[in-house]
Scaffold this motif. Sequence first.
Motif, mmCIF file in Angstrom:
data_model
loop_
_atom_site.group_PDB
_atom_site.id
_atom_site.type_symbol
_atom_site.label_atom_id
_atom_site.label_comp_id
_atom_site.label_asym_id
_atom_site.label_seq_id
_atom_site.Cartn_x
_atom_site.Cartn_y
_atom_site.Cartn_z
ATOM 1 N N TRP A 1 0.804 -1.177 -0.190
ATOM 2 C CA TRP A 1 0.416 0.197 -0.679
ATOM 3 C C TRP A 1 1.053 1.214 0.058
ATOM 4 O O TRP A 1 2.101 1.437 0.189
ATOM 5 C CB TRP A 1 -0.552 -0.170 1.149
ATOM 6 N N ASN A 2 0.573 2.266 -0.364
ATOM 7 C CA ASN A 2 1.146 3.868 -0.116
ATOM 8 C C ASN A 2 1.983 3.580 -1.336
ATOM 9 O O ASN A 2 2.058 3.165 -2.330
ATOM 10 C CB ASN A 2 0.656 4.128 1.203
ATOM 11 N N GLN A 3 3.085 4.471 -0.342
ATOM 12 C CA GLN A 3 4.648 4.579 -0.908
ATOM 13 C C GLN A 3 5.485 3.533 -0.952
ATOM 14 O O GLN A 3 5.990 3.068 -2.535
ATOM 15 C CB GLN A 3 5.427 5.186 -0.078
ATOM 16 N N ARG B 1 4.389 2.241 -4.953
ATOM 17 C CA ARG B 1 4.457 2.981 -5.839
ATOM 18 C C ARG B 1 5.758 2.282 -6.619
ATOM 19 O O ARG B 1 6.913 2.328 -6.467
ATOM 20 C CB ARG B 1 5.008 4.967 -5.272
#
Length: 805
Positions: A476-478, A481
Amino acid sequence: MSDGTMRGQVLLLLLVLSLGSALGQVSYSIPEEMPRGSLVGNMAKDFGLDVKRLKSGKARIFTPDSEEYIELNNERGVLLIKNRIDREALCGQTTPCALHFQIILDNPMEFYSVTIEITDVNDNPPSFEKNEVRFKISESAASGAKFILDRAIDPDVGSNGLQTYKLEPRNNFIIKLHDQADGTKNVEMVLEKPLDREKHEQLSLVLTAVDGGEPQMTGTMQILITVLDANDNAPVFTQPVYKASIKENSPIGTVVIRVAASDADDGNNGKITYSISSISDNARGVFEMNDESGEIGLKGNIDYEKARTFQINVRASDDGGLVDSCKVMIDVTDMNDNEPDIYIMSKSNVISENAKPGTVVTMINIKDADSGENGKVHCTLNNNIPFVMKSTNNDFYSLVTDSELDREMTSEYNITVMCSDEGVPSLSSSVTLTLQISDVNDNAPVFERSSYEAYIVENNTPGLSIFTVKARDADWNQNARVSYILEDSSVNGVPVSSYVSVSADSGVIQAMRSFDYEQIKHFHFSVKAQDGGSPPLSSNVTVTILIQDQNDNPPQVLYPVQTGGSVVGEMVPRSADVGYLVSKVVAVDVDSGQNAWLSYKLQKATDRALFEVGLQNGEIRTIRQVTDKDPVNQKLTVIVEDNGQPSRSATVVVNVAVADSFSEVMSEFTDFKQDKEYNDNLTFYLVLALAVVSFLFITCLVVIISVKIYRWRQSRVLYHSNLPVIPYYPPRYSDTLGGTGTLQHVYNYEVCRTTDSRKSDCKFGRAGSQNVLIMDPSSTGTMQRIQSEKNILDEPDSPLEVRMF
């Protein structure tokens, strides 16, 4: 082992919370009958363990057997005799005889395998089942008659076991031994000298069995023989070997097999009595024989796990004392009467989700007392769990992780181990384990495909987007990416970054240059997808770029070669038939596929009705008979086209001379003079060549005339021929290179005359690999000189042989 004992052992092993597997194995060898407390071996020293480790790890012996013979002294780190070991009671005739067990330690959990071989001592003498045996033997028995004797039994093995037999006295009989498939030896008493009832009605022999121990031990059996009057027919079994099978756990009284023998005698001499002459050790007390019917019945219980085959030697005797013997082989069929036993040696309750595949979670011991298919055990786990069972050593298995764990998906596993054998019906047992998963960050980006392929047409525009790679991250999130990076590599020594680029955010791959299919057809490189975690995780994928061809190259004509100063031509005789091969146009195209498929067409011709060009092979052939009206000079223009879209082409001009002789071709040089440029260099070389040839011709002529005059004077014979030279011109100048149409660049002229013939020949020939005419307008003067030299050749009685190049 009782249920309470096993439960206690399992509860003890479940106290270990962490598992460290360090497998080792050591073997010891001890004699049987050692007293209690005797030293077996220093286990701590042999495994390289400290005695303190044995105490802290609560070292203990693990064995599923119900009786224990060995104990572990943790204070000294040694193995001691716990109970008296009788090798014969433990293993019987099986060799080698060994005890197998494991030593378990905790914190971290380890187990070591120990094998103790029990060696035999000579503590049992050979013995016979009967103290005496009686035979009735007819005095008419022939030498070589065989009588089966009961063999002795010696529980010891190897050199301590039974070795040989002795028979005393040896006046009439000798002993012969026969090896059997099971390793035993059958004993036969063979009549060596005929019996004489009038001398000895009764014989008493002693059979002695001797083992190989130190000291030797023996056993005896008395053989009493009654000598009978003649009985000339002995019983005969219907077959020498009988085979039967019986299922284990069959009820007592079951008839296994019936043997049968026949005797041609009448009365008592033909009455047959059946008996067991010898029997294998494991069959004693298990089978019995009906002496009248020959039936062998079951007397005791049969367990396949203890004995799998039996051998019985059966004797058939008549009242006259004659006997015959046969062998009965009984195989025991295994029944699936034992279910697999599962023993949990050690297990862990918690494991981290970043544990590597192959991490041991639990150690299990599985045994099935059955054999064959009934003893083959397969263990399975409940579905959709990342664990597998792996065999580590014989019946020992490890429950290990099969793939990476993910606590975000599953935080706890209930693992059911189900073990089933292959019997019919199958028997099974199971055990359930509970395992907790501790959390770490362990998700890396994953590409949508394992590899990518993309196509791009050559001559593309730099900066063109080819295609897009895509990767996804389950975090999830960073951590989710994803950035795309072009991995450093080279293509034909050039960095791949000069060929393509990758967008870090979108994964779009763009061409950095215009590609040429004829220079490079394909190349590959790697793209890395990296997430934003700390530390970052990444994965790579291979991308292959395939260049597609365009029709950007016209055909290239290899033959005929178009020269600037000369006219390259082919010669066709006027006698040429229809289909005569004039020449062949050879062309290539550096493109590929259908862009390189070439076709040949006749674009222009002096006389289109005379020649045609092969569409596929470029061969130029005549399509009608050549006539005298056809002009000597023929000019053909051939166009070569490829199959691309749009099509590309090339043209070639082929000059053809229609003539039967070289002089006829030269007479037309004035016509060529109007179309060709004057070539001073070629004229110079032609004049120089003709001058050299003329000099050599005159020199050869003088030498030949001198030799001929000398020979004439020697032989006093002179014959003059007044006939003029008859020049001979070949009717055709055809291709000599397999029909390729390739004209040669040089002609050979050969002039021959003799002094002993009324005929003179002047032959103009050509070399086998050259027939191309180089025609130049400046050759007129040269041809005049050739004509003057020809006048010299016309003089009679000129013996000469000239070859002009």
